[in-house]
Design a protein around this motif. Structure first.
Motif, PDB file in Angstrom:
ATOM      1  N   TYR A  86       0.853  -1.188   0.000  1.00  0.00           N
ATOM      2  CA  TYR A  86       0.000   0.000   0.000  1.00  0.00           C
ATOM      3  C   TYR A  86       0.896   1.248   0.000  1.00  0.00           C
ATOM      4  O   TYR A  86       2.028   1.243   0.516  1.00  0.00           O
ATOM      5  N   ARG A  87       0.403   2.315  -0.576  1.00  0.00           N
ATOM      6  CA  ARG A  87       1.151   3.568  -0.651  1.00  0.00           C
ATOM      7  C   ARG A  87       0.327   4.689  -0.043  1.00  0.00           C
ATOM      8  O   ARG A  87      -0.853   4.840  -0.350  1.00  0.00           O
ATOM      9  N   ASP A  88       0.976   5.448   0.832  1.00  0.00           N
ATOM     10  CA  ASP A  88       0.344   6.605   1.460  1.00  0.00           C
ATOM     11  C   ASP A  88       0.776   7.860   0.706  1.00  0.00           C
ATOM     12  O   ASP A  88       1.940   7.983   0.275  1.00  0.00           O
ATOM     13  N   VAL A  89      -0.111   8.811   0.518  1.00  0.00           N
ATOM     14  CA  VAL A  89       0.215  10.039  -0.212  1.00  0.00           C
ATOM     15  C   VAL A  89       1.318  10.822   0.488  1.00  0.00           C
ATOM     16  O   VAL A  89       2.003  11.647  -0.141  1.00  0.00           O
ATOM     17  N   ASN A  90       1.495  10.601   1.768  1.00  0.00           N
ATOM     18  CA  ASN A  90       2.551  11.294   2.500  1.00  0.00           C
ATOM     19  C   ASN A  90       3.921  10.697   2.214  1.00  0.00           C
ATOM     20  O   ASN A  90       4.943  11.272   2.581  1.00  0.00           O
ATOM     21  N   GLY A  91       3.945   9.502   1.623  1.00  0.00           N
ATOM     22  CA  GLY A  91       5.195   8.873   1.283  1.00  0.00           C
ATOM     23  C   GLY A  91       5.806   8.029   2.375  1.00  0.00           C
ATOM     24  O   GLY A  91       6.779   7.314   2.139  1.00  0.00           O
ATOM     25  N   ASP A  92       5.247   8.098   3.576  1.00  0.00           N
ATOM     26  CA  ASP A  92       5.780   7.260   4.654  1.00  0.00           C
ATOM     27  C   ASP A  92       5.114   5.893   4.635  1.00  0.00           C
ATOM     28  O   ASP A  92       4.164   5.654   3.882  1.00  0.00           O
ATOM     29  N   GLY A  93       5.573   4.985   5.475  1.00  0.00           N
ATOM     30  CA  GLY A  93       5.028   3.635   5.503  1.00  0.00           C
ATOM     31  C   GLY A  93       3.639   3.571   6.138  1.00  0.00           C
ATOM     32  O   GLY A  93       3.137   4.547   6.701  1.00  0.00           O
ATOM     33  N   ILE A  94       3.035   2.403   6.025  1.00  0.00           N
ATOM     34  CA  ILE A  94       1.694   2.164   6.577  1.00  0.00           C
ATOM     35  C   ILE A  94       1.844   1.634   8.000  1.00  0.00           C
ATOM     36  O   ILE A  94       2.410   0.554   8.225  1.00  0.00           O
ATOM     37  N   SER A  95       1.345   2.385   8.950  1.00  0.00           N
ATOM     38  CA  SER A  95       1.367   1.971  10.352  1.00  0.00           C
ATOM     39  C   SER A  95       0.089   1.222  10.691  1.00  0.00           C
ATOM     40  O   SER A  95      -0.837   1.115   9.864  1.00  0.00           O
ATOM     41  N   GLY A 102     -13.779   5.949   1.101  1.00  0.00           N
ATOM     42  CA  GLY A 102     -12.677   5.898   0.134  1.00  0.00           C
ATOM     43  C   GLY A 102     -12.065   7.238  -0.224  1.00  0.00           C
ATOM     44  O   GLY A 102     -12.289   7.738  -1.329  1.00  0.00           O
ATOM     45  N   TYR A 103     -11.302   7.843   0.671  1.00  0.00           N
ATOM     46  CA  TYR A 103     -10.687   9.150   0.399  1.00  0.00           C
ATOM     47  C   TYR A 103      -9.570   9.067  -0.627  1.00  0.00           C
ATOM     48  O   TYR A 103      -9.239  10.058  -1.278  1.00  0.00           O
ATOM     49  N   GLY A 104      -8.946   7.910  -0.786  1.00  0.00           N
ATOM     50  CA  GLY A 104      -7.912   7.760  -1.800  1.00  0.00           C
ATOM     51  C   GLY A 104      -6.528   8.142  -1.355  1.00  0.00           C
ATOM     52  O   GLY A 104      -5.580   8.106  -2.164  1.00  0.00           O
ATOM     53  N   ASP A 105      -6.348   8.562  -0.084  1.00  0.00           N
ATOM     54  CA  ASP A 105      -5.023   8.940   0.378  1.00  0.00           C
ATOM     55  C   ASP A 105      -4.131   7.731   0.637  1.00  0.00           C
ATOM     56  O   ASP A 105      -2.909   7.856   0.730  1.00  0.00           O
ATOM     57  N   ILE A 106      -4.738   6.552   0.792  1.00  0.00           N
ATOM     58  CA  ILE A 106      -3.998   5.298   0.895  1.00  0.00           C
ATOM     59  C   ILE A 106      -4.556   4.367  -0.173  1.00  0.00           C
ATOM     60  O   ILE A 106      -5.776   4.178  -0.264  1.00  0.00           O
ATOM     61  N   ALA A 107      -3.683   3.784  -0.970  1.00  0.00           N
ATOM     62  CA  ALA A 107      -4.157   2.944  -2.078  1.00  0.00           C
ATOM     63  C   ALA A 107      -3.274   1.721  -2.224  1.00  0.00           C
ATOM     64  O   ALA A 107      -2.069   1.780  -1.956  1.00  0.00           O
TER      65      ALA A 107
END
Length: 366
Positions: free
Chosen positions: A55-64, A80-85
């Motif tokens: 998964y990719r977060d728009v912030n570029g950091d990892g998924i916690s 579904g905001y789309g900030d994590i996909a």
């Protein structure tokens, strides 16, 4: 002003089958749904967190773990905001084949109460169809007043399965009482063929008619006999003068309720002891009982008076003979005995015919 037929009147005339519901506490139902929703939520959070590298977060950091909880909640709620996909093939497959069914299940749980109300009629139709497929050789009880309830209670205490007893009665109070007793009910007028068809009279072995009106009982017996020429019909009448008419209508056995109660009252007045004995015979499960049983191999050729049971009648070739009748001086294979015996077996009072003894039936070799 003429009476306009309502939907309830039509339903009563045609007869409506209703099966007893298995009632559970509303708190139990609510807790069960909340637990199922929580299970879906936790399961999907675990899936996302285990595969967090896909998964990719728009912030570029990892998924916690918090990101996994956040993504799961907005996904299951279809926000579904789309900030994590999901970006990896594995994560996308999980979303397609796991998250989508989980989302549907989660939404169904959220609106389960509404769906349950909408599906009640369909579920009842399915239960009714399933009941009709397996219903045969049952007992139909017309009228669920005092006599009807007593008749059903006697049947159940003698081993009849309550799922093979169907009540027919037009009143709402009878519907409630019968459902409380775990019985299927057809609400309607038993003098109408359609109502009796819904009760499965054509496939019933016995029909008990116990309404409070003799004319209704007579018409019901006529209708039952037309639908099922082979059913054994037992009917109650209030007046002795209607016994002959009841039998002409097709009843095999007729009980005069008013006269029976009157005789018992008279006997109790003339002889309290005799009255108490008669009441004992009519009370199930205590003291004495009247029962019918098959003749045992060891009893063939004996006189009725020689048996351990107190024989009061012998059934031979579908005819009933009193124990002192010369025709039944010697008992023969195929006979059935009507006996007075202890309601419960005692060490000093055995109950022959209740211990898997060999029966003297007509089919056995002589």
């Amino acid at each position: 002003m003429p009476h306009e037929e309502t939907y309830d009147d039509t339903r009563l005339r045609r007869g409506r089958l209703s099966l007893p519901e298995h009632v559970r506490s509303p708190w139990w139902e609510l807790g069960r749904r909340l637990l199922a929703a929580l299970s879906i939520l936790l399961g999907t959070v675990l899936l996302v967190y285990v595969d967090r590298g896909g998964y990719r977060d728009v912030n570029g950091d990892g998924i916690s773990l918090i990101d996994a909880v956040y993504y799961t909640t907005v996904t299951l709620s279809t926000t579904g905001y789309g900030d994590i996909a999901p970006v990896s093939e594995g994560a996308r497959l999980v979303n397609a084949f796991v998250m989508t069914p989980a989302r549907i299940g989660f939404l169904v749980l959220l609106i389960g109460t509404t769906l349950e109300v909408l599906a009640t009629r369909g579920r009842e139709q399915i239960r009714t169809a399933r009941w009709r497929r397996k219903m045969s050789h049952h007992v139909v009880v017309v009228g669920y007043g005092t006599k009807g309830r007593s008749a059903v209670e006697t049947l159940l205490k003698n081993g009849k399965d309550r799922e093979h007893v169907v009540v027919v009665d037009p009143s709402a109070s009878a519907l409630q009482d019968a459902h409380s007793d775990g019985l299927a009910v057809v609400t309607g007028d038993a003098t109408r063929r359609e109502v009796l068809r819904r009760a499965g009279v054509a496939d019933a072995d016995q029909v008990i008619i116990t309404t409070d009106r003799d004319d209704t009982n007579v018409l019901t017996a006529l209708t039952v006999r037309q639908l099922n020429p082979d059913a054994w019909i037992v009917a109650a009448v209030r007046e002795e003068e209607n016994v002959a008419l009841m039998k002409q209508s097709g009843a095999d056995s007729v009980i005069t309720s008013a006269d029976a109660v009157g005789r018992l009252l008279g006997l109790s007045t003339l002889s309290p002891t005799l009255g108490s004995v008669m009441e004992d015979l009519l009370t199930y499960g205590e003291g004495l009982e009247v029962a019918e049983r098959a003749l045992l191999v060891s009893e063939v050729g004996k006189q009725p008076q020689q048996l351990p049971d107190q024989v009061i009648a012998v059934v031979r070739d579908e005819r009933v003979f009193r124990y002192f009748d010369p025709v039944v001086t010697q008992l023969a294979r195929g006979d059935r005995l009507v006996v007075v015996r202890p309601a419960k077996e005692l060490p000093w009072a055995p109950r022959p015919g209740t211990h898997d003894e060999d029966l003297a039936t007509d089919g056995e070799e002589r």
